[in-house]
Design a protein around this motif. Structure first.
Motif, PDB file in Angstrom:
ATOM      1  N   ARG A  62       0.700  -1.510   0.144  1.00 37.53           N
ATOM      2  CA  ARG A  62      -0.269   0.614   0.191  1.00 37.53           C
ATOM      3  C   ARG A  62       1.237   1.050  -0.019  1.00 37.53           C
ATOM      4  N   ASP A  63       0.791   2.373  -0.422  1.00 41.59           N
ATOM      5  CA  ASP A  63       1.043   3.542  -0.284  1.00 41.59           C
ATOM      6  C   ASP A  63       1.207   3.982   0.613  1.00 41.59           C
ATOM      7  N   VAL A  64       2.784   4.158   1.014  1.00 40.84           N
ATOM      8  CA  VAL A  64       2.000   5.193   2.900  1.00 40.84           C
ATOM      9  C   VAL A  64       2.982   5.524   2.964  1.00 40.84           C
ATOM     10  N   SER A  65       3.911   6.607   1.878  1.00 39.97           N
ATOM     11  CA  SER A  65       4.143   7.460   1.783  1.00 39.97           C
ATOM     12  C   SER A  65       4.226   8.829   2.529  1.00 39.97           C
ATOM     13  N   ASN A  66       3.015   9.043   2.699  1.00 38.48           N
ATOM     14  CA  ASN A  66       2.188  10.264   3.188  1.00 38.48           C
ATOM     15  C   ASN A  66       1.220   9.278   4.042  1.00 38.48           C
ATOM     16  N   ARG A  67       0.914   9.680   5.200  1.00 36.12           N
ATOM     17  CA  ARG A  67       0.461   9.065   6.503  1.00 36.12           C
ATOM     18  C   ARG A  67       0.011  10.838   7.282  1.00 36.12           C
ATOM     19  N   GLN A  68      -1.184  10.422   7.822  1.00 37.86           N
ATOM     20  CA  GLN A  68      -2.115  11.789   8.157  1.00 37.86           C
ATOM     21  C   GLN A  68      -2.718  10.994   9.491  1.00 37.86           C
ATOM     22  N   PHE A  69      -2.518  11.524  10.026  1.00 43.28           N
ATOM     23  CA  PHE A  69      -2.748  11.148  11.554  1.00 43.28           C
ATOM     24  C   PHE A  69      -3.920  12.376  12.733  1.00 43.28           C
ATOM     25  N   SER A  70      -3.990  13.171  12.036  1.00 42.76           N
ATOM     26  CA  SER A  70      -5.522  14.407  12.789  1.00 42.76           C
ATOM     27  C   SER A  70      -6.427  14.308  12.746  1.00 42.76           C
ATOM     28  N   THR A  71      -6.735  14.272  13.701  1.00 41.33           N
ATOM     29  CA  THR A  71      -8.711  14.069  13.897  1.00 41.33           C
ATOM     30  C   THR A  71      -8.966  15.086  14.546  1.00 41.33           C
ATOM     31  N   THR A  72     -10.357  14.435  15.022  1.00 41.85           N
ATOM     32  CA  THR A  72     -11.458  15.601  16.208  1.00 41.85           C
ATOM     33  C   THR A  72     -11.839  14.817  16.833  1.00 41.85           C
ATOM     34  N   VAL A  73     -11.476  15.316  18.228  1.00 40.88           N
ATOM     35  CA  VAL A  73     -12.083  14.778  19.556  1.00 40.88           C
ATOM     36  C   VAL A  73     -12.926  16.061  19.523  1.00 40.88           C
ATOM     37  N   LEU A  74     -14.652  15.603  19.926  1.00 36.54           N
ATOM     38  CA  LEU A  74     -15.550  16.145  20.650  1.00 36.54           C
ATOM     39  C   LEU A  74     -15.464  17.498  19.567  1.00 36.54           C
ATOM     40  N   VAL A  78      -7.372  17.558  16.608  1.00 40.65           N
ATOM     41  CA  VAL A  78      -5.744  17.758  17.475  1.00 40.65           C
ATOM     42  C   VAL A  78      -4.960  17.257  16.012  1.00 40.65           C
ATOM     43  N   SER A  79      -4.385  17.282  16.920  1.00 38.20           N
ATOM     44  CA  SER A  79      -2.641  16.435  15.779  1.00 38.20           C
ATOM     45  C   SER A  79      -2.480  15.351  15.591  1.00 38.20           C
ATOM     46  N   PHE A  80      -2.704  14.431  16.357  1.00 37.62           N
ATOM     47  CA  PHE A  80      -2.744  12.825  16.556  1.00 37.62           C
ATOM     48  C   PHE A  80      -4.204  12.445  17.367  1.00 37.62           C
ATOM     49  N   PRO A  81      -4.211  11.573  17.376  1.00 42.29           N
ATOM     50  CA  PRO A  81      -5.064  11.019  19.238  1.00 42.29           C
ATOM     51  C   PRO A  81      -4.931  10.025  19.174  1.00 42.29           C
ATOM     52  N   ILE A  82      -3.519  11.564  20.751  1.00 45.21           N
ATOM     53  CA  ILE A  82      -2.762  10.993  21.465  1.00 45.21           C
ATOM     54  C   ILE A  82      -3.064  11.808  23.014  1.00 45.21           C
ATOM     55  N   CYS A  83      -3.906  11.694  24.124  1.00 47.76           N
ATOM     56  CA  CYS A  83      -4.181  12.978  24.752  1.00 47.76           C
ATOM     57  C   CYS A  83      -3.626  12.504  26.325  1.00 47.76           C
ATOM     58  N   ILE A  84      -3.842  12.954  26.715  1.00 46.51           N
ATOM     59  CA  ILE A  84      -3.270  13.360  28.032  1.00 46.51           C
ATOM     60  C   ILE A  84      -4.899  13.591  29.500  1.00 46.51           C
ATOM     61  N   SER A  85      -4.125  11.749  29.867  1.00 46.57           N
ATOM     62  CA  SER A  85      -5.497  11.702  31.472  1.00 46.57           C
ATOM     63  C   SER A  85      -4.957  12.819  32.069  1.00 46.57           C
ATOM     64  N   SER A 358      -2.100   4.721   5.432  1.00 50.36           N
ATOM     65  CA  SER A 358      -1.579   6.024   5.373  1.00 50.36           C
ATOM     66  C   SER A 358      -2.970   7.544   6.101  1.00 50.36           C
ATOM     67  N   LYS A 359      -3.952   6.887   6.337  1.00 51.40           N
ATOM     68  CA  LYS A 359      -5.187   7.919   6.894  1.00 51.40           C
ATOM     69  C   LYS A 359      -5.682   6.560   8.623  1.00 51.40           C
ATOM     70  N   LEU A 360      -6.399   7.762   9.669  1.00 51.56           N
ATOM     71  CA  LEU A 360      -6.650   7.099  10.542  1.00 51.56           C
ATOM     72  C   LEU A 360      -8.020   6.057   9.893  1.00 51.56           C
ATOM     73  N   ASP A 361      -8.523   6.007   8.924  1.00 48.07           N
ATOM     74  CA  ASP A 361     -10.142   5.502   8.077  1.00 48.07           C
ATOM     75  C   ASP A 361      -9.468   4.259   7.289  1.00 48.07           C
ATOM     76  N   ASP A 362      -7.773   4.452   7.542  1.00 46.93           N
ATOM     77  CA  ASP A 362      -7.631   2.714   6.765  1.00 46.93           C
ATOM     78  C   ASP A 362      -7.573   1.676   7.989  1.00 46.93           C
ATOM     79  N   ILE A 363      -7.270   1.511   9.411  1.00 47.98           N
ATOM     80  CA  ILE A 363      -7.543   1.461  10.373  1.00 47.98           C
ATOM     81  C   ILE A 363      -9.250   0.088  11.033  1.00 47.98           C
ATOM     82  N   LYS A 364      -8.683  -0.594  10.392  1.00 47.80           N
ATOM     83  CA  LYS A 364     -10.135  -1.448  10.523  1.00 47.80           C
ATOM     84  C   LYS A 364     -10.394  -2.814  11.997  1.00 47.80           C
TER      85      LYS A 364
END
Length: 378
Positions: A62-74, A78-85, A358-364
């Protein structure tokens, strides 16, 4: 507090390195307090170990030369889906504690949940990082005026969501305390506590911080029900997240109570020992809220990028880090927190590439499988 002992941060390449180093630089009572757990510590240990029971099923070519992992939370970018408890006692690890963590969250554009027992006022933390995406954590206190006071303070400070810890009607069974271990309290100020004009609070302050601490815990011991969430909904327009859900039944009750999101959490293993690891509980919760519009997150045991990938594959929109943030603070303050987040983020990026995403939606969901399904075929 952290020491000024020199160290080479280039040697700290993973979260375990940061934890090991934190054990060296923090006074033993402080480190032990951060690591404390209920009963035998089964849940605390299993939350981390459980990730190893899940196997990755990568897609290749799969073409993974460019990866995008920004998303929204509520709805918040956010720049990535890793936040602080939310984590109490951050000033034991760094002189500016919660303010330092907020600055790191601001720089990396991720969410920080501020503990209701922070060393600084909500306003001070917000001023320290005016562009940070801050949520605040509270309990449904016995006296509803206490809860209301917290909420209104946080609203005035510009916080964007309220996170209600719902797994602590009483304190977990801490054998360490029964053996005489005393949590560090030096320079501890429960500054966000209910209005000091309250006679009970005035009395607690007059008797010293330990009395104030005891008053705070006494307010936590309650018999609240889901009606408390309905009440909270009526006093604030902020989104409500409930923290401490581990079953589908509780998740459905949360939906019925009108929450906006669920944080699957075992309280770091500090409350009820023997509950499932959060990664094991996650799929059941996700299934229970399907099509409700309620977002699901998780914390507990996340220590590397593959853990993030597994959690997202199993339905979490984001993960939250607790103790690892403390290890970053203890080692190098704001830079340490940023480095911890960046390590997990970069490991997650590599995992995405090697798994063919290459993007979060690809994670199944099909890309992660419990090891028992392999073992049953042997």
């Amino acid at each position: 507090m952290t020491t000024t002992k020199e160290f080479d941060d280039t040697a700290l390449v993973c979260i375990q390195d940061y934890e090991n180093r934190a054990k060296e630089v923090l006074p033993p009572p402080v480190f032990n307090w951060y690591m404390d757990y209920a009963d035998e510590g089964q849940t605390m240990k299993d939350c981390k170990n459980a990730f190893k029971r899940y196997r990755l099923r990568p897609r290749v070519l799969r073409d993974v030369s460019n990866r995008q992992f920004s998303t929204t939370v509520l709805g918040h970018p956010v720049s990535f889906p890793i936040c602080i408890s939310p984590t109490a006692g951050q000033r034991f690890a760094d002189i500016e504690g919660d303010k330092t963590t907020a600055r790191a969250a601001e720089t990396l554009n991720t969410i920080m949940i501020v503990s209701s027992s922070a060393f600084f006022t909500f306003e001070d933390i917000s001023l320290a990082a005016p562009n940070a995406m801050l949520w605040f954590q509270i309990h449904l206190f016995k006296d509803q005026k206490v809860t209301r006071f917290y909420v209104k303070q946080a609203e005035r400070a510009g916080f964007k969501a309220v996170v209600v810890t719902i797994d602590s009607p009483v304190l977990g069974n801490k054998r360490s305390m029964k053996r005489g271990f005393v949590a560090p309290r030096e320079e501890y100020r429960l500054v966000n506590l209910y209005d000091p004009n309250n006679p009970e609070v005035r009395s607690a302050i007059a008797n010293g911080d330990i009395a104030l601490w005891d008053y705070w815990w006494e307010q936590m011991v309650n018999s609240e029900t889901w009606e408390g969430i309905h009440w909270l909904r009526n006093i604030t327009k902020l989104p409500i997240v409930v923290k401490g859900v581990l079953t589908g039944d509780s998740a459905r009750e949360a939906v019925q109570a009108g929450v906006d999101a669920i944080l699957v959490s075992a309280h770091g293993g500090r409350q009820l020992d023997g509950v499932p690891a959060t990664i094991d509980a996650l799929p059941e919760v996700v299934k229970a809220v399907k099509d409700s519009g309620v977002e699901v997150y998780m914390d507990g045991g996340v220590r590397q990028g593959t853990d993030v990938f597994k959690a997202l594959a199993l339905g979490a929109r984001a993960v939250f880090l607790g103790r690892p943030i403390i290890w970053g603070l203890a080692n190098d303050g704001e830079n340490g927190v940023k480095k911890v987040l960046e390590i997990v983020r970069d490991e997650f990026s590599v995992t995405m590439a090697l798994a063919g995403c290459s993007k979060l939606d690809d994670i199944k969901a099909s890309m992660v499988i419990h090891e028992s399904q392999y073992l049953s075929k042997l």
